[in-house]
Design a protein around this motif. Structure first.
Motif, mmCIF file in Angstrom:
data_model
loop_
_atom_site.group_PDB
_atom_site.id
_atom_site.type_symbol
_atom_site.label_atom_id
_atom_site.label_comp_id
_atom_site.label_asym_id
_atom_site.label_seq_id
_atom_site.Cartn_x
_atom_site.Cartn_y
_atom_site.Cartn_z
ATOM 1 N N LEU A 44 0.828 -1.200 0.000
ATOM 2 C CA LEU A 44 0.000 0.000 0.000
ATOM 3 C C LEU A 44 0.859 1.245 0.000
ATOM 4 C CD1 LEU A 44 -3.187 -0.088 2.236
ATOM 5 C CD2 LEU A 44 -2.935 0.510 -0.164
ATOM 6 N N LEU A 47 1.931 1.932 -3.530
ATOM 7 C CA LEU A 47 0.782 2.410 -4.299
ATOM 8 C C LEU A 47 0.445 3.853 -3.934
ATOM 9 C CD1 LEU A 47 -0.705 0.763 -6.387
ATOM 10 C CD2 LEU A 47 -2.534 0.398 -4.742
ATOM 11 N N LEU A 48 0.611 4.175 -2.674
ATOM 12 C CA LEU A 48 0.368 5.538 -2.216
ATOM 13 C C LEU A 48 1.328 6.500 -2.905
ATOM 14 C CD1 LEU A 48 -1.257 7.250 -0.209
ATOM 15 C CD2 LEU A 48 0.443 6.724 1.532
ATOM 16 N N ILE A 88 -9.961 6.218 5.031
ATOM 17 C CA ILE A 88 -8.783 5.355 5.036
ATOM 18 C C ILE A 88 -7.497 6.162 5.022
ATOM 19 C CG2 ILE A 88 -7.481 3.779 3.562
ATOM 20 C CD1 ILE A 88 -10.201 2.426 2.958
ATOM 21 N N SER A 132 -6.927 7.660 8.329
ATOM 22 C CA SER A 132 -6.468 6.635 9.266
ATOM 23 C C SER A 132 -4.965 6.392 9.106
ATOM 24 C CB SER A 132 -7.252 5.341 9.016
ATOM 25 O OG SER A 132 -6.561 4.234 9.553
ATOM 26 N N MET A 133 -4.513 6.317 7.847
ATOM 27 C CA MET A 133 -3.078 6.115 7.597
ATOM 28 C C MET A 133 -2.263 7.259 8.186
ATOM 29 S SD MET A 133 -2.760 4.821 3.677
ATOM 30 C CE MET A 133 -3.734 3.484 3.002
ATOM 31 N N ILE A 134 -2.679 8.474 7.906
ATOM 32 C CA ILE A 134 -1.958 9.645 8.392
ATOM 33 C C ILE A 134 -1.868 9.617 9.911
ATOM 34 C CG2 ILE A 134 -2.069 12.160 8.610
ATOM 35 C CD1 ILE A 134 -3.488 12.112 5.814
ATOM 36 N N SER A 185 -2.124 7.068 11.997
ATOM 37 C CA SER A 185 -1.266 5.986 12.482
ATOM 38 C C SER A 185 0.210 6.318 12.302
ATOM 39 C CB SER A 185 -1.581 4.691 11.740
ATOM 40 O OG SER A 185 -2.934 4.340 11.893
ATOM 41 N N LEU A 186 0.546 6.946 11.180
ATOM 42 C CA LEU A 186 1.948 7.270 10.919
ATOM 43 C C LEU A 186 2.445 8.354 11.860
ATOM 44 C CD1 LEU A 186 1.999 7.159 7.024
ATOM 45 C CD2 LEU A 186 3.229 5.657 8.585
ATOM 46 N N ALA A 239 -0.853 12.125 3.131
ATOM 47 C CA ALA A 239 -0.522 10.750 3.508
ATOM 48 C C ALA A 239 0.838 10.360 2.950
ATOM 49 C CB ALA A 239 -1.599 9.794 2.993
ATOM 50 N N VAL A 264 7.221 0.380 9.424
ATOM 51 C CA VAL A 264 6.439 1.583 9.122
ATOM 52 C C VAL A 264 5.140 1.209 8.423
ATOM 53 C CG1 VAL A 264 6.372 3.676 7.723
ATOM 54 C CG2 VAL A 264 8.431 3.102 8.995
ATOM 55 N N GLU A 265 5.257 0.310 7.473
ATOM 56 C CA GLU A 265 4.049 -0.093 6.734
ATOM 57 C C GLU A 265 3.053 -0.764 7.672
ATOM 58 O OE1 GLU A 265 4.592 -0.949 2.829
ATOM 59 O OE2 GLU A 265 2.525 -1.530 2.451
ATOM 60 N N ARG A 279 2.727 -0.169 10.815
ATOM 61 C CA ARG A 279 2.116 0.881 11.628
ATOM 62 C C ARG A 279 1.046 1.636 10.845
ATOM 63 N NH1 ARG A 279 6.571 4.473 13.473
ATOM 64 N NH2 ARG A 279 5.894 6.088 12.061
ATOM 65 N N MET A 280 1.344 1.864 9.571
ATOM 66 C CA MET A 280 0.392 2.585 8.729
ATOM 67 C C MET A 280 -0.913 1.818 8.579
ATOM 68 S SD MET A 280 1.000 3.973 4.851
ATOM 69 C CE MET A 280 0.796 2.403 3.999
ATOM 70 N N ALA A 330 -2.098 -0.179 10.766
ATOM 71 C CA ALA A 330 -2.730 -0.438 12.060
ATOM 72 C C ALA A 330 -4.113 0.177 12.098
ATOM 73 C CB ALA A 330 -1.873 0.144 13.182
ATOM 74 N N GLY A 331 -5.065 -0.576 12.612
ATOM 75 C CA GLY A 331 -6.413 -0.044 12.728
ATOM 76 C C GLY A 331 -7.242 -0.201 11.470
ATOM 77 N N MET A 332 -6.654 -0.818 10.443
ATOM 78 C CA MET A 332 -7.431 -1.088 9.238
ATOM 79 C C MET A 332 -7.714 -2.577 9.137
ATOM 80 S SD MET A 332 -5.500 1.332 6.436
ATOM 81 C CE MET A 332 -6.392 0.539 5.103
ATOM 82 N N GLU A 385 -10.773 -3.248 4.610
ATOM 83 C CA GLU A 385 -10.421 -1.857 4.343
ATOM 84 C C GLU A 385 -9.136 -1.761 3.545
ATOM 85 O OE1 GLU A 385 -12.303 0.645 8.106
ATOM 86 O OE2 GLU A 385 -10.484 -0.530 8.394
ATOM 87 N N GLN A 386 -8.185 -2.642 3.854
ATOM 88 C CA GLN A 386 -6.917 -2.611 3.140
ATOM 89 C C GLN A 386 -7.092 -2.936 1.659
ATOM 90 O OE1 GLN A 386 -3.717 -4.807 5.040
ATOM 91 N NE2 GLN A 386 -4.385 -4.119 7.063
ATOM 92 N N GLY A 440 -9.785 -2.561 0.071
ATOM 93 C CA GLY A 440 -10.559 -1.438 -0.461
ATOM 94 C C GLY A 440 -9.647 -0.284 -0.823
ATOM 95 N N ALA A 441 -8.728 0.019 0.085
ATOM 96 C CA ALA A 441 -7.772 1.090 -0.180
ATOM 97 C C ALA A 441 -6.946 0.776 -1.421
ATOM 98 C CB ALA A 441 -6.851 1.275 1.030
ATOM 99 N N PHE A 442 -6.558 -0.482 -1.543
ATOM 100 C CA PHE A 442 -5.766 -0.906 -2.693
ATOM 101 C C PHE A 442 -6.507 -0.635 -4.007
ATOM 102 C CE2 PHE A 442 -3.240 -3.765 -5.306
ATOM 103 C CZ PHE A 442 -2.000 -3.659 -4.715
#
Lengths: 152, 152
Positions: A14, A17-18, A137, A140-142, A144-145, B21, B118-119, B121-122, B124-126, B130-131, B133-135
């Motif tokens: 991810l 992809l981001l 989403i 949420s990423m922001i 968490s980071l 992000a 880091v990834e 952590r990013m 986390a909480g998804m 959702e992951q 979906g984000a993809f």
DNA sequence: CAATGTATGTCAGAATACTGACATGAGTCA
DNA sequence: TGACTCATGTCAGTATTCTGACATACATTG
């Protein structure tokens, strides 16, 4: 095919992809702004000032994701060219509130139209639900980071 | 509060959030890579080579989102420091296939662990849903943005 | 009130990435 | 075969951003 099982696997990452999406967005913005002879950073600064008049150099830098030193040289250019104004002396502290001039506002208008067309294109093919899902989403990423920034 | 109805509204802009992000991700990566004295671009290059051995300079540049000129100077540095190797002459055409040395592979290993944290952590909480979906959503954005690149 | 800590604006130098340009090799097509 | 197009590697110069440093102004704390 040639995966060696290291573990990150960029094709499914991810994070990658981001970066790819952000890069594509920036390229698309540069493309529509080029005819207007404006860079993405220039546009960001003007747009920020249109929505939040009186923002300081440091605040602008944070919201445009550059250092305050970089924003400072940008503001000096924009000021020299007559798109923004800053008082000669700070009303309070050292903070110099920056504002768009009428000329800056005119310059921004065309750019805003161009950039909005890019955002519309980016959102093409996404339902309302998907858009708000994407919004949540990304936030949420922001979050968490940022959390673990000083964590041991 | 001080919205003037111009239309973009950064607070609700997916484009702005995407940039935010991406910026947060880059900052987090820089932070964990700093103790290893490695920049994000260095890491990206090594990781790319681990997963796709033999990639050319131009291919690496595209996948790391920099110009081939920038990647070239990076490769020259990495080659001089013994992390990658390129044949003196091109097996076919002008394309020089690049490969990690054992030393480069060792150097990458620690970095991969750091970046993966880091990834994690990013994410986390998804939830899994959702992951993915984000993809899908990010891929959709990329596709839409690339489409209109040569339009009118 | 004095000392400290934090945030700001700004200057200077270093690092990084980019644009422009050129020669070379491969593929295409008549 | 020869002309043309395209992609690659690379050199040089330019532009942009960053890191380091300093003085200043406000807030906090004893």
């Amino acid at each position: 095919m040639s995966q060696n099982g290291v573990g990150v696997d960029l094709d499914k990452s991810l994070g990658y992809l981001l970066k790819e999406a952000s890069s594509a967005l920036r390229a698309a913005m540069e493309e529509v702004l080029r005819p207007l002879e404006m860079s993405v950073t220039h546009y960001s600064c003007l747009e920020l000032l249109a929505q939040r008049p009186g923002l300081s150099n440091s605040e602008l830098a944070r919201r445009a994701f550059v250092t305050r030193q970089s924003m400072n040289v940008l503001l000096q250019t924009l000021e020299r060219e007559g798109y923004v104004t800053r008082p000669a002396e700070a009303p309070v502290g050292k903070v110099l509130p920056t504002r768009l001039t009428p000329r800056g506002r005119r310059r921004l208008e065309k750019a805003t139209v161009a950039v909005r067309s890019v955002e519309v294109r980016m959102l093409a093919g996404m339902t309302e639900t998907e858009q708000s899902g994407a919004f949540r989403i990304l936030q949420s990423m922001i979050h968490s980071l940022r959390d673990g920034n000083d964590g041991a």
